[in-house]
Design an enzyme around this catalytic site. Structure first.
Site, PDB file in Angstrom:
ATOM      1  N   ASP A  29       6.483  -8.212   1.583  1.00  0.00           N
ATOM      2  CA  ASP A  29       7.639  -8.819   1.382  1.00  0.00           C
ATOM      3  C   ASP A  29       7.897 -10.121   1.016  1.00  0.00           C
ATOM      4  O   ASP A  29       7.065 -10.877   1.591  1.00  0.00           O
ATOM      5  CB  ASP A  29       8.673  -8.755   2.688  1.00  0.00           C
ATOM      6  CG  ASP A  29      10.207  -8.610   2.507  1.00  0.00           C
ATOM      7  OD1 ASP A  29      10.864  -7.631   2.652  1.00  0.00           O
ATOM      8  OD2 ASP A  29      10.561  -9.560   2.216  1.00  0.00           O
ATOM      9  N   ILE A  30       8.663 -10.432  -0.115  1.00  0.00           N
ATOM     10  CA  ILE A  30       8.876 -11.512  -0.675  1.00  0.00           C
ATOM     11  C   ILE A  30       9.304 -12.778   0.148  1.00  0.00           C
ATOM     12  O   ILE A  30       9.272 -14.073  -0.015  1.00  0.00           O
ATOM     13  CB  ILE A  30       9.585 -11.472  -2.045  1.00  0.00           C
ATOM     14  CG1 ILE A  30       9.253 -12.746  -3.034  1.00  0.00           C
ATOM     15  CG2 ILE A  30      11.036 -11.525  -1.832  1.00  0.00           C
ATOM     16  CD1 ILE A  30       9.973 -12.454  -4.295  1.00  0.00           C
ATOM     17  N   GLY A  91      22.544  -4.261   6.769  1.00  0.00           N
ATOM     18  CA  GLY A  91      21.942  -5.038   5.930  1.00  0.00           C
ATOM     19  C   GLY A  91      20.921  -4.583   4.732  1.00  0.00           C
ATOM     20  O   GLY A  91      20.078  -5.370   4.264  1.00  0.00           O
ATOM     21  N   HIS A  98      13.152   2.039   2.033  1.00  0.00           N
ATOM     22  CA  HIS A  98      11.815   1.181   2.441  1.00  0.00           C
ATOM     23  C   HIS A  98      11.793   1.226   3.893  1.00  0.00           C
ATOM     24  O   HIS A  98      12.678   0.981   4.451  1.00  0.00           O
ATOM     25  CB  HIS A  98      12.036   0.068   1.621  1.00  0.00           C
ATOM     26  CG  HIS A  98      13.008  -0.967   1.782  1.00  0.00           C
ATOM     27  ND1 HIS A  98      14.426  -0.297   0.942  1.00  0.00           N
ATOM     28  CD2 HIS A  98      13.526  -1.938   2.624  1.00  0.00           C
ATOM     29  CE1 HIS A  98      15.207  -1.362   1.359  1.00  0.00           C
ATOM     30  NE2 HIS A  98      14.844  -2.252   2.289  1.00  0.00           N
ATOM     31  N   HIS A 100      10.103  -1.490   6.543  1.00  0.00           N
ATOM     32  CA  HIS A 100       9.676  -3.009   6.837  1.00  0.00           C
ATOM     33  C   HIS A 100       8.568  -2.598   8.174  1.00  0.00           C
ATOM     34  O   HIS A 100       8.860  -1.809   9.011  1.00  0.00           O
ATOM     35  CB  HIS A 100      10.639  -3.810   7.561  1.00  0.00           C
ATOM     36  CG  HIS A 100      11.684  -4.096   6.507  1.00  0.00           C
ATOM     37  ND1 HIS A 100      12.038  -5.252   5.983  1.00  0.00           N
ATOM     38  CD2 HIS A 100      13.106  -3.486   6.070  1.00  0.00           C
ATOM     39  CE1 HIS A 100      13.011  -5.245   5.270  1.00  0.00           C
ATOM     40  NE2 HIS A 100      13.621  -4.119   5.408  1.00  0.00           N
TER      41      HIS A 100
HETATM   42  P1  5GP Z   1      16.486  -4.719   3.061  1.00  0.00           P
HETATM   43  O1  5GP Z   1      17.521  -5.828   3.087  1.00  0.00           O
HETATM   44  O2  5GP Z   1      17.166  -3.696   1.992  1.00  0.00           O
HETATM   45  O3  5GP Z   1      16.146  -3.941   4.554  1.00  0.00           O
HETATM   46  O4  5GP Z   1      15.100  -5.005   2.826  1.00  0.00           O
HETATM   47  C1  5GP Z   1      14.706  -5.393   1.231  1.00  0.00           C
HETATM   48  C2  5GP Z   1      13.619  -6.626   1.441  1.00  0.00           C
HETATM   49  O5  5GP Z   1      12.976  -6.208   0.122  1.00  0.00           O
HETATM   50  C3  5GP Z   1      14.060  -7.767   1.852  1.00  0.00           C
HETATM   51  O6  5GP Z   1      13.338  -8.058   3.041  1.00  0.00           O
HETATM   52  C4  5GP Z   1      13.437  -8.869   0.895  1.00  0.00           C
HETATM   53  O7  5GP Z   1      13.056  -9.898   1.202  1.00  0.00           O
HETATM   54  C5  5GP Z   1      12.634  -7.799  -0.081  1.00  0.00           C
HETATM   55  N1  5GP Z   1      12.603  -8.090  -1.663  1.00  0.00           N
HETATM   56  C6  5GP Z   1      13.731  -8.364  -2.336  1.00  0.00           C
HETATM   57  N2  5GP Z   1      13.309  -8.459  -3.544  1.00  0.00           N
HETATM   58  C7  5GP Z   1      11.870  -8.485  -3.658  1.00  0.00           C
HETATM   59  C8  5GP Z   1      10.869  -8.597  -4.829  1.00  0.00           C
HETATM   60  O8  5GP Z   1      11.226  -8.618  -5.764  1.00  0.00           O
HETATM   61  N3  5GP Z   1       9.565  -8.458  -4.048  1.00  0.00           N
HETATM   62  C9  5GP Z   1       9.264  -8.279  -2.960  1.00  0.00           C
HETATM   63  N4  5GP Z   1       7.856  -8.139  -2.492  1.00  0.00           N
HETATM   64  N5  5GP Z   1      10.240  -8.131  -1.712  1.00  0.00           N
HETATM   65  C10 5GP Z   1      11.433  -8.083  -2.040  1.00  0.00           C
END
Ligand code: 5GP
Ligand code: ZN
Length: 112
Positions: A29-30, A91, A98, A100
């Site tokens: 994760d970034i 969120g 995906h 985590h």
């Molecule tokens: P969500 O918020 O949808 O549950 O998780 C999305 C995740 O994707 C977040 O934890 C966010 O930090 C990660 N993320 C968003 N853009 C990128 C990216 O360009 N590269 C990577 N490696 N992670 C990303």
């Protein structure tokens, strides 16, 4: 399709890969929320957990098998958490399924 994670699968956006096979990709994760924080995604575009069906869910079982394997390779014996956010209230910020995987510290329960 204008999907961030499809672009990562296609290699159009770089990622730090943890694991890849013909069905799934795992990458860090970034914006990590724990010392170990990576995402495991199907290569197929599935928009959210709410879009999982009997027809497309085989990859979800595979993802959990991959996570179990990676937990051994990355020495996550102390434990880890698998989280998938679905929709606005949870969120979810990227519209491609995906999971985590968070580890490397004690994780509070219940989550916020
Ligand atoms: P969500 O918020 O949808 O549950 O998780 C999305 C995740 O994707 C977040 O934890 C966010 O930090 C990660 N993320 C968003 N853009 C990128 C990216 O360009 N590269 C990577 N490696 N992670 C990303
Ligand atoms: Zn996608």
């Amino acid at each position: 399709m204008d999907c961030l994670f499809c672009k990562i699968v296609a290699g159009e956006i770089p990622s730090k890969k943890v694991y890849e096979d013909d069905q799934v990709l795992a990458f860090y994760d970034i914006a990590p929320e724990a010392p170990v924080h990576f995402l495991v995604i199907p290569k197929e575009h599935i928009p959210s957990p709410a879009a999982i069906t009997e027809e497309n869910s085989k990859v979800v079982a595979h993802i959990f098998a991959v996570i179990a394997q990676l937990s051994k390779e990355l020495h996550l014996e102390q434990g880890y958490r698998v989280v998938t956010n679905c929709g606005q209230d949870a969120g979810q910020s990227v519209g491609h399924l995906h999971f985590h995987v968070l580890a490397g510290r004690s994780l509070a329960w219940p989550p916020g």
